[in-house]
Motif scaffolding. Structure first.
Motif, PDB file in Angstrom:
ATOM      1  N   UNK A  44       0.872  -1.181   0.000  1.00 11.24           N
ATOM      2  CA  UNK A  44       0.000   0.000   0.000  1.00 11.24           C
ATOM      3  C   UNK A  44       0.905   1.227   0.000  1.00 11.24           C
ATOM      4  N   UNK A  45       0.813   2.000  -1.061  1.00 14.25           N
ATOM      5  CA  UNK A  45       1.733   3.125  -1.195  1.00 14.25           C
ATOM      6  C   UNK A  45       1.234   4.338  -0.414  1.00 14.25           C
ATOM      7  N   UNK A  46       2.153   4.933   0.339  1.00 15.38           N
ATOM      8  CA  UNK A  46       1.909   6.178   1.097  1.00 15.38           C
ATOM      9  C   UNK A  46       1.139   5.922   2.406  1.00 15.38           C
ATOM     10  N   UNK A  47       1.322   6.813   3.376  1.00 16.53           N
ATOM     11  CA  UNK A  47       0.382   6.807   4.508  1.00 16.53           C
ATOM     12  C   UNK A  47      -1.006   7.084   3.903  1.00 16.53           C
ATOM     13  N   UNK A  48      -1.973   6.174   4.154  1.00 18.07           N
ATOM     14  CA  UNK A  48      -3.221   6.189   3.377  1.00 18.07           C
ATOM     15  C   UNK A  48      -4.276   7.147   3.937  1.00 18.07           C
ATOM     16  N   UNK A  49      -3.879   8.342   4.306  1.00 19.10           N
ATOM     17  CA  UNK A  49      -4.839   9.323   4.801  1.00 19.10           C
ATOM     18  C   UNK A  49      -5.995   9.479   3.807  1.00 19.10           C
ATOM     19  N   UNK A  50      -7.284   9.489   4.177  1.00 17.77           N
ATOM     20  CA  UNK A  50      -7.798   9.457   5.570  1.00 17.77           C
ATOM     21  C   UNK A  50      -8.106   8.058   6.105  1.00 17.77           C
ATOM     22  N   UNK A  51      -7.402   7.038   5.640  1.00 17.55           N
ATOM     23  CA  UNK A  51      -7.662   5.658   6.099  1.00 17.55           C
ATOM     24  C   UNK A  51      -6.409   5.062   6.723  1.00 17.55           C
ATOM     25  N   UNK A  52      -5.729   5.832   7.520  1.00 18.47           N
ATOM     26  CA  UNK A  52      -4.459   5.340   8.075  1.00 18.47           C
ATOM     27  C   UNK A  52      -4.671   4.247   9.109  1.00 18.47           C
ATOM     28  N   UNK A  53      -5.730   4.353   9.871  1.00 19.52           N
ATOM     29  CA  UNK A  53      -6.002   3.310  10.886  1.00 19.52           C
ATOM     30  C   UNK A  53      -6.316   1.986  10.196  1.00 19.52           C
ATOM     31  N   UNK A  54      -7.112   2.066   9.126  1.00 17.58           N
ATOM     32  CA  UNK A  54      -7.440   0.863   8.356  1.00 17.58           C
ATOM     33  C   UNK A  54      -6.165   0.238   7.794  1.00 17.58           C
ATOM     34  N   UNK A  55      -5.293   1.087   7.300  1.00 15.34           N
ATOM     35  CA  UNK A  55      -4.041   0.607   6.711  1.00 15.34           C
ATOM     36  C   UNK A  55      -3.199  -0.134   7.758  1.00 15.34           C
ATOM     37  N   UNK A 108      -4.199  -1.540  10.468  1.00 14.52           N
ATOM     38  CA  UNK A 108      -4.894  -2.786  10.800  1.00 14.52           C
ATOM     39  C   UNK A 108      -4.590  -3.875   9.767  1.00 14.52           C
ATOM     40  N   UNK A 109      -4.637  -3.519   8.490  1.00 14.19           N
ATOM     41  CA  UNK A 109      -4.328  -4.495   7.441  1.00 14.19           C
ATOM     42  C   UNK A 109      -2.892  -4.996   7.552  1.00 14.19           C
ATOM     43  N   UNK A 110      -1.973  -4.082   7.836  1.00 13.55           N
ATOM     44  CA  UNK A 110      -0.553  -4.446   7.930  1.00 13.55           C
ATOM     45  C   UNK A 110      -0.303  -5.415   9.085  1.00 13.55           C
ATOM     46  N   UNK A 111      -1.024  -5.195  10.161  1.00 13.56           N
ATOM     47  CA  UNK A 111      -0.865  -6.074  11.324  1.00 13.56           C
ATOM     48  C   UNK A 111      -1.510  -7.428  11.027  1.00 13.56           C
ATOM     49  N   UNK A 112      -2.623  -7.389  10.305  1.00 16.86           N
ATOM     50  CA  UNK A 112      -3.443  -8.593  10.137  1.00 16.86           C
ATOM     51  C   UNK A 112      -2.964  -9.526   9.035  1.00 16.86           C
ATOM     52  N   UNK A 113      -2.481  -8.958   7.913  1.00 13.24           N
ATOM     53  CA  UNK A 113      -2.152  -9.759   6.740  1.00 13.24           C
ATOM     54  C   UNK A 113      -0.637  -9.787   6.522  1.00 13.24           C
ATOM     55  N   UNK A 114      -0.063 -11.001   6.615  1.00 12.66           N
ATOM     56  CA  UNK A 114       1.390 -11.126   6.435  1.00 12.66           C
ATOM     57  C   UNK A 114       1.827 -10.687   5.039  1.00 12.66           C
ATOM     58  N   UNK A 115       0.917 -10.731   4.078  1.00  5.40           N
ATOM     59  CA  UNK A 115       1.275 -10.387   2.693  1.00  5.40           C
ATOM     60  C   UNK A 115       0.974  -8.936   2.327  1.00  5.40           C
ATOM     61  N   UNK A 116       0.682  -8.100   3.314  1.00  2.00           N
ATOM     62  CA  UNK A 116       0.446  -6.671   3.040  1.00  2.00           C
ATOM     63  C   UNK A 116       1.581  -5.836   3.640  1.00  2.00           C
ATOM     64  N   UNK A 117       2.079  -4.908   2.836  1.00  2.00           N
ATOM     65  CA  UNK A 117       3.197  -4.047   3.214  1.00  2.00           C
ATOM     66  C   UNK A 117       2.810  -2.598   2.930  1.00  2.00           C
ATOM     67  N   UNK A 118       3.663  -1.665   3.324  1.00  2.00           N
ATOM     68  CA  UNK A 118       3.379  -0.288   2.930  1.00  2.00           C
ATOM     69  C   UNK A 118       4.671   0.414   2.559  1.00  2.00           C
ATOM     70  N   UNK A 119       4.568   1.404   1.682  1.00  3.64           N
ATOM     71  CA  UNK A 119       5.729   2.269   1.472  1.00  3.64           C
ATOM     72  C   UNK A 119       5.414   3.634   2.057  1.00  3.64           C
ATOM     73  N   UNK A 120       6.483   4.313   2.474  1.00 10.80           N
ATOM     74  CA  UNK A 120       6.299   5.591   3.166  1.00 10.80           C
ATOM     75  C   UNK A 120       6.670   6.752   2.244  1.00 10.80           C
ATOM     76  N   UNK A 121       6.290   6.587   0.986  1.00  7.75           N
ATOM     77  CA  UNK A 121       6.597   7.618  -0.005  1.00  7.75           C
ATOM     78  C   UNK A 121       5.495   8.669  -0.068  1.00  7.75           C
ATOM     79  N   UNK A 122       5.800   9.748  -0.754  1.00 11.88           N
ATOM     80  CA  UNK A 122       4.778  10.733  -1.104  1.00 11.88           C
ATOM     81  C   UNK A 122       4.435  11.705   0.007  1.00 11.88           C
ATOM     82  N   UNK A 123       4.945  11.473   1.203  1.00 14.07           N
ATOM     83  CA  UNK A 123       4.761  12.395   2.316  1.00 14.07           C
ATOM     84  C   UNK A 123       6.133  12.730   2.867  1.00 14.07           C
TER      85      UNK A 123
END
Ligand SMILES: [Zn+2]
Length: 285
Positions: A187-198, A200-215
């Motif tokens: 999931x690219x970027x801090x997903x404002x306005x869904x950062x809490x959802x993001x 949660x997904x990262x904690x829950x799904x081993x196959x989900x990652x995030x990049x901290x670009x764009x901010x």
């Protein structure tokens, strides 16, 4: 190699400058010089000893313009194989032709992942019609990187440049991550306005990652910085979004964030190698 920047964009292919890119320029208050050629961009990353992933976007069925981004990226990577890693893209509305396109991109063009921009491509990732593409990408063993949250492009324009925001709620991908556990999704970027959802997904799904670009790291929410130090330290990948946000400025602002130094090898290199499946790279090259 000091780092992999998982999220950068190639200089526009001659003749393809878009209006939304211009709007993005004012949203990001871009004062830095834009790379005019791949060589300009390679020089920037060479100086920093960073390998950059180049992300194009295919929205051919929306714009009606023939997509040549994969070929353009492949050409740049051919020219600077030490400096760049190529990602392809596919318009999810292409159906079976899209499935063939991703196969060609990996097998013939050497792409190591696929970029999606749901706002511009106008799709909800959980809908069944797109699954053949997600499944093919999983089979090819490369990750998806998808824009999540607010779109800088079109921001402040009438109609937001025609970009609907709902498409980039990361939760649409949660279904995909659940159904295809072998598919890695960044999931690219801090997903404002869904950062809490993001988170949660990262904690829950081993196959989900995030990049901290764009901010700029200066604006990272507290929760993200806390999670980065604790349970998400293997899930977060450095990305700048260069040249939308200059990599030099991103790195400068990162220093001020005060993240523990021992986390840097993971965030800047190891996590990306793992997601890209190139743990033995670039020694092999
Ligand atoms: Zn981007």
């Amino acid at each position: 190699m000091r780092a992999i920047d998982i999220h950068t964009h190639p200089p526009a292919e001659p003749g393809t400058e878009s209006e939304n890119r211009e709007a993005g320029r004012s949203y990001f208050n871009q004062t830095w010089e834009m790379p005019k050629t791949p060589a300009d961009m390679a020089a920037t990353f060479e100086k920093l000893d960073i390998v950059a992933c180049l992300l194009p976007v295919d929205n051919e069925t929306i714009t009606g313009k023939r997509y040549t981004g994969d070929q353009w990226v492949a050409k740049i990577v051919d020219e600077f194989p030490e400096r760049f890693i190529g990602f392809g893209s596919v318009d999810p509305h292409k159906g079976q032709a899209g499935v063939k396109q991703v196969e060609h991109a990996v097998k013939e063009l050497g792409m190591r992942g696929f970029k999606f921009f749901p706002n511009g491509q106008r799709f909800f990732a959980h809908e069944a019609q797109y699954y053949p593409i997600w499944e093919k990408i999983a089979e090819l063993g490369v990750p998806i990187i998808t824009h999540a949250g607010h779109a800088g492009g079109g921001s402040g324009q009438p109609g937001g440049g025609g970009l609907g925001l709902r498409y980039s709620d990361p939760m649409w991908w949660d279904d995909v991550a659940a159904d295809i556990p072998e598919l890695k999704i960044i999931l690219a970027h801090p997903a404002w306005p869904w950062q809490e959802e993001q988170i949660s997904m990262l904690v829950h799904k081993a196959n989900v990652f995030m990049d901290i670009s764009g901010w700029s790291p200066r604006y990272f929410p507290e929760a993200l910085v806390r999670e980065m130090h604790t349970r998400l330290q293997n899930k977060i990948l450095f990305g700048s979004d260069h040249p939308t946000l200059s990599v030099d400025r991103w790195l400068q602002d990162w220093k001020e964030l005060g993240v523990a130094e021992e986390l840097e090898p993971k965030i800047f290199l190891e996590n990306a190698k793992h997601v890209l499946g190139i743990d033995d790279w670039p020694e092999k090259q």
